[in-house]
Scaffold this active site. Structure first.
Site, PDB file in Angstrom:
ATOM      1  N   ASN A 142       0.821  -1.205   0.000  1.00  9.39           N
ATOM      2  CA  ASN A 142       0.000   0.000   0.000  1.00  9.39           C
ATOM      3  C   ASN A 142       0.855   1.255   0.000  1.00  9.39           C
ATOM      4  O   ASN A 142       0.548   2.231  -0.671  1.00  9.39           O
ATOM      5  CB  ASN A 142      -0.902   0.016   1.238  1.00  9.39           C
ATOM      6  CG  ASN A 142      -2.311  -0.392   0.894  1.00  9.39           C
ATOM      7  OD1 ASN A 142      -2.787  -0.093  -0.188  1.00  9.39           O
ATOM      8  ND2 ASN A 142      -2.968  -1.061   1.808  1.00  9.39           N
ATOM      9  N   ARG A 227     -19.085  -9.626 -26.072  1.00 15.93           N
ATOM     10  CA  ARG A 227     -20.446  -9.961 -26.483  1.00 15.93           C
ATOM     11  C   ARG A 227     -20.384 -11.316 -27.179  1.00 15.93           C
ATOM     12  O   ARG A 227     -19.313 -11.767 -27.589  1.00 15.93           O
ATOM     13  CB  ARG A 227     -20.989  -8.903 -27.450  1.00 15.93           C
ATOM     14  CG  ARG A 227     -21.192  -7.551 -26.797  1.00 15.93           C
ATOM     15  CD  ARG A 227     -21.657  -6.533 -27.815  1.00 15.93           C
ATOM     16  NE  ARG A 227     -22.951  -6.892 -28.390  1.00 15.93           N
ATOM     17  CZ  ARG A 227     -23.523  -6.250 -29.412  1.00 15.93           C
ATOM     18  NH1 ARG A 227     -22.909  -5.227 -29.971  1.00 15.93           N
ATOM     19  NH2 ARG A 227     -24.694  -6.632 -29.876  1.00 15.93           N
ATOM     20  N   HIS A 228     -21.524 -11.931 -27.345  1.00 18.07           N
ATOM     21  CA  HIS A 228     -21.570 -13.163 -28.140  1.00 18.07           C
ATOM     22  C   HIS A 228     -21.234 -12.825 -29.590  1.00 18.07           C
ATOM     23  O   HIS A 228     -21.327 -11.666 -30.011  1.00 18.07           O
ATOM     24  CB  HIS A 228     -22.963 -13.781 -28.045  1.00 18.07           C
ATOM     25  CG  HIS A 228     -24.055 -12.833 -28.438  1.00 18.07           C
ATOM     26  ND1 HIS A 228     -24.343 -12.534 -29.752  1.00 18.07           N
ATOM     27  CD2 HIS A 228     -24.889 -12.081 -27.683  1.00 18.07           C
ATOM     28  CE1 HIS A 228     -25.323 -11.653 -29.783  1.00 18.07           C
ATOM     29  NE2 HIS A 228     -25.669 -11.349 -28.548  1.00 18.07           N
ATOM     30  N   ASN A 234     -29.245 -11.067 -35.360  1.00 20.83           N
ATOM     31  CA  ASN A 234     -28.593  -9.795 -35.660  1.00 20.83           C
ATOM     32  C   ASN A 234     -28.586  -9.537 -37.172  1.00 20.83           C
ATOM     33  O   ASN A 234     -28.642  -8.391 -37.592  1.00 20.83           O
ATOM     34  CB  ASN A 234     -27.148  -9.777 -35.136  1.00 20.83           C
ATOM     35  CG  ASN A 234     -27.090  -9.709 -33.618  1.00 20.83           C
ATOM     36  OD1 ASN A 234     -26.290 -10.386 -33.001  1.00 20.83           O
ATOM     37  ND2 ASN A 234     -27.958  -8.899 -33.023  1.00 20.83           N
ATOM     38  N   ARG A 278     -26.501 -18.330 -27.891  1.00 18.16           N
ATOM     39  CA  ARG A 278     -25.462 -17.584 -28.586  1.00 18.16           C
ATOM     40  C   ARG A 278     -24.232 -17.301 -27.727  1.00 18.16           C
ATOM     41  O   ARG A 278     -23.128 -17.211 -28.258  1.00 18.16           O
ATOM     42  CB  ARG A 278     -26.034 -16.300 -29.195  1.00 18.16           C
ATOM     43  CG  ARG A 278     -26.842 -15.415 -28.252  1.00 18.16           C
ATOM     44  CD  ARG A 278     -27.608 -14.375 -29.073  1.00 18.16           C
ATOM     45  NE  ARG A 278     -28.284 -13.357 -28.285  1.00 18.16           N
ATOM     46  CZ  ARG A 278     -29.484 -13.521 -27.714  1.00 18.16           C
ATOM     47  NH1 ARG A 278     -30.116 -14.671 -27.790  1.00 18.16           N
ATOM     48  NH2 ARG A 278     -30.036 -12.525 -27.040  1.00 18.16           N
ATOM     49  N   GLU A 298     -29.843 -11.670 -21.728  1.00 18.82           N
ATOM     50  CA  GLU A 298     -30.063 -10.335 -22.291  1.00 18.82           C
ATOM     51  C   GLU A 298     -31.289  -9.660 -21.673  1.00 18.82           C
ATOM     52  O   GLU A 298     -32.224 -10.334 -21.216  1.00 18.82           O
ATOM     53  CB  GLU A 298     -30.228 -10.446 -23.818  1.00 18.82           C
ATOM     54  CG  GLU A 298     -30.472  -9.143 -24.567  1.00 18.82           C
ATOM     55  CD  GLU A 298     -29.382  -8.075 -24.398  1.00 18.82           C
ATOM     56  OE1 GLU A 298     -28.959  -7.796 -23.256  1.00 18.82           O
ATOM     57  OE2 GLU A 298     -28.970  -7.505 -25.428  1.00 18.82           O
ATOM     58  N   HIS A 363     -24.386 -10.353 -23.293  1.00 15.41           N
ATOM     59  CA  HIS A 363     -25.160  -9.620 -24.298  1.00 15.41           C
ATOM     60  C   HIS A 363     -24.940  -8.125 -24.141  1.00 15.41           C
ATOM     61  O   HIS A 363     -24.513  -7.662 -23.092  1.00 15.41           O
ATOM     62  CB  HIS A 363     -26.641  -9.958 -24.126  1.00 15.41           C
ATOM     63  CG  HIS A 363     -26.884 -11.434 -24.087  1.00 15.41           C
ATOM     64  ND1 HIS A 363     -27.271 -12.152 -25.186  1.00 15.41           N
ATOM     65  CD2 HIS A 363     -26.740 -12.338 -23.084  1.00 15.41           C
ATOM     66  CE1 HIS A 363     -27.384 -13.430 -24.857  1.00 15.41           C
ATOM     67  NE2 HIS A 363     -27.073 -13.577 -23.586  1.00 15.41           N
TER      68      HIS A 363
HETATM   69  C1  NAG Z   1     -28.196  -9.269 -31.627  1.00 14.93           C
HETATM   70  O1  NAG Z   1     -29.069 -10.380 -31.633  1.00 14.93           O
HETATM   71  C2  NAG Z   1     -29.482 -10.837 -30.364  1.00 14.93           C
HETATM   72  C3  NAG Z   1     -30.383 -12.012 -30.623  1.00 14.93           C
HETATM   73  O2  NAG Z   1     -29.679 -13.034 -31.250  1.00 14.93           O
HETATM   74  C4  NAG Z   1     -30.234  -9.758 -29.617  1.00 14.93           C
HETATM   75  O3  NAG Z   1     -30.566 -10.175 -28.316  1.00 14.93           O
HETATM   76  C5  NAG Z   1     -29.377  -8.535 -29.520  1.00 14.93           C
HETATM   77  O4  NAG Z   1     -30.141  -7.493 -28.934  1.00 14.93           O
HETATM   78  C6  NAG Z   1     -28.945  -8.124 -30.938  1.00 14.93           C
HETATM   79  N1  NAG Z   1     -28.182  -6.939 -30.814  1.00 14.93           N
HETATM   80  C7  NAG Z   1     -28.720  -5.798 -31.188  1.00 14.93           C
HETATM   81  C8  NAG Z   1     -28.179  -4.586 -30.543  1.00 14.93           C
HETATM   82  O5  NAG Z   1     -29.593  -5.724 -32.046  1.00 14.93           O
END
Ligand code: NAG
Ligand code: NAG
Ligand code: NAG
Length: 427
Positions: A142, A227-228, A234, A278, A298, A363
């Site tokens: 420290n 993120r996935h 998407n 995902r 999400e 997500h």
């Molecule tokens: C990307 O797709 C996922 C569903 O597969 C969704 O939950 C996510 O919000 C999408 N991202 C955006 C910002 O559209």
């Protein structure tokens, strides 16, 4: 507009957290973290550091200044404490503060009694938080942090600074009295939570603060966020659902192990994902232990689940507008708001504080909330932050900030980002 607290403060309490402990016990760090944690949970909190008030008058004091027999030093320190308390009281009144933190040494019973009385006059509850430590190694570490980052020692020779700082600690040790006053509300953290003593904790809010500081550790570690990979949804711009990765998302999943290995090296790592396909498909090739958390799913778009932004704007124009106005508070019909997500992420944050190296594959909305906690992003900005797909984010918590590195995987993906105030129609 919703104005509820995420942490229940139905008692409408105002609390002053009074930090207690010798120098180099990590008090300021703890104070800052409490502020960041409570602010993230929408509880108005602010720290008042007595040292920075004292510095206004005496920028680079020597250890002698902290000698209890140095009357001029004592006068100035008392003056600084009074100024800090005065500003804190104004903040409670004018800005409807809930938790004020007095970050000072407050090493004697006499001084604590002075603060207790002052707070009682203003109907503010004193809550003492002591960091007590006699582990020489922890203290030395420290001191190293302090001498390289304290404004008291700017531009000074590091060796001299360390020596002076140890002298200063000795001066405090001469008069220091640890917390044992039966009638006070306090938590005493010994050797960074090897032992914790709790006395007269009365409210829910106080017990949350106790629980939080008990979970803090100071080991060096990193947190990785991703993120996935791009999902089938998407590609078509649909929200929510439980779709699989697109071919490009699959490419990201295959490239991720190399990206992670380059960043993590041979440190042990645990990977957390949500319960949706995902994120699990994205983490599939990572050769580390994995945990799936429902809390990392999400943001629930309710009746809008499976719709595109265009469809939402067309079918629910007032919802689209309301969300644009206040994205943090807006709750989808039958679904969630960002505030709701933060509330369900609290156990995740608590567990993250306890753990060491963790990678989270989750997500967009969830990642924004976790990121906001570590990077102290205010609520009007956090829901609008850009978090690109196919990018590994590394966060390294340091004593006074969090360092961030972003590693793009260089795999193209659709942009799913929509700017505030933009329409998705007619484009
Ligand atoms: C990307 O797709 C996922 C569903 O597969 C969704 O939950 C996510 O919000 C999408 N991202 C955006 C910002 O559209
Ligand atoms: C704190 O840690 C030090 C070093 O490990 C040890 O010597 C000391 O006994 C500990 N103190 C308490 C009260 O646990
Ligand atoms: C920084 C600060 O205000 N510390 C005070 C804590 O209490 C002792 C004893 O009254 C003072 O000497 C310190 O100045």
């Amino acid at each position: 507009m919703a104005n509820g607290y995420t942490i229940n403060n139905s008692e409408h309490q105002r609390i002053c957290v009074v930090m207690v402990g010798l120098p180099a016990r990590g008090k300021s760090l703890m104070a800052q973290k409490i502020v960041r944690y409570l602010s993230w949970l929408s509880i108005k909190a602010k720290s008042f550091n007595v040292g920075s008030y004292r510095r206004l008058e005496e920028a680079h004091p020597s250890a002698e200044f902290f000698d209890i027999h140095n009357t001029e030093g004592e006068r100035m320190r008392l003056q600084a404490a009074k100024l800090a308390v005065k500003d804190m009281m104004e903040w409670f009144e004018e800005e409807q503060g809930i938790v004020g933190i007095l970050d000072a040494t407050n090493s004697t019973k006499k001084r604590r009694e002075w603060i207790r009385q002052l707070l009682a006059e203003h109907d503010i509850e004193p809550f003492f938080v002591e960091s007590w430590c006699d582990d020489k190694e922890l203290i030395m570490n420290n001191i190293m942090d302090v001498k390289t980052s304290s404004p008291d020692y700017v531009g000074q020779d590091p060796e001299e600074a360390a020596k002076d700082f140890m002298e200063r600690i000795k001066k405090y040790e001469e008069v220091y009295e640890t917390l044992d006053d039966q009638e006070l509300t306090y938590v005493k953290i010994i050797n960074i939570s090897t032992q914790v003593v709790i006395n007269r904790i009365q409210s829910y809010l106080q017990s949350r603060i106790v629980y939080y500081v008990m979970n803090l550790h100071i080991k060096r570690r990193c947190i990785w966020l991703s993120r996935h990979g791009e999902s089938e949804y998407n590609l078509t711009g649909k929200l929510g659902g439980d779709s699989s990765l697109s071919p490009r998302g699959q490419l990201y999943a295959e490239k991720l192990p190399q990206l992670v290995r380059d960043a993590v090296g041979d440190r042990p790592l645990t990977v957390w994902t949500s319960t949706l396909k995902r994120t699990q498909q994205t983490a599939k090739y990572l050769p580390y232990p994995k945990l799936h958390w429902k809390a990392l799913d999400e943001l629930d778009a309710g009746v809008c689940d499976g719709m595109t932004y265009e469809e939402i704007e067309r079918d629910f124009p007032e919802d689209f507008e309301a969300r644009d106005k206040n994205k943090y508070e807006y709750r989808y019909r039958g679904g969630e708001s960002y505030r709701d997500v933060v509330a369900r992420l609290e156990p995740i944050i608590m567990e993250l504080e306890r753990q060491e190296n963790i990678m989270i594959v989750t997500h967009q909305a969830v990642l924004r909330c976790i990121y906001a906690y570590f990077m102290n992003v205010p609520q009007d900005r956090s829901p609008w932050m850009v978090v690109p797909l196919h990018t590994l984010i590394q966060l390294e918590p340091r004593p006074y900030s969090t360092a961030e590195t972003r590693v793009p995987a260089n795999i193209p993906a659709v942009s799913t980002y929509r700017e505030k105030g933009t329409s998705t129609l007619d484009k």
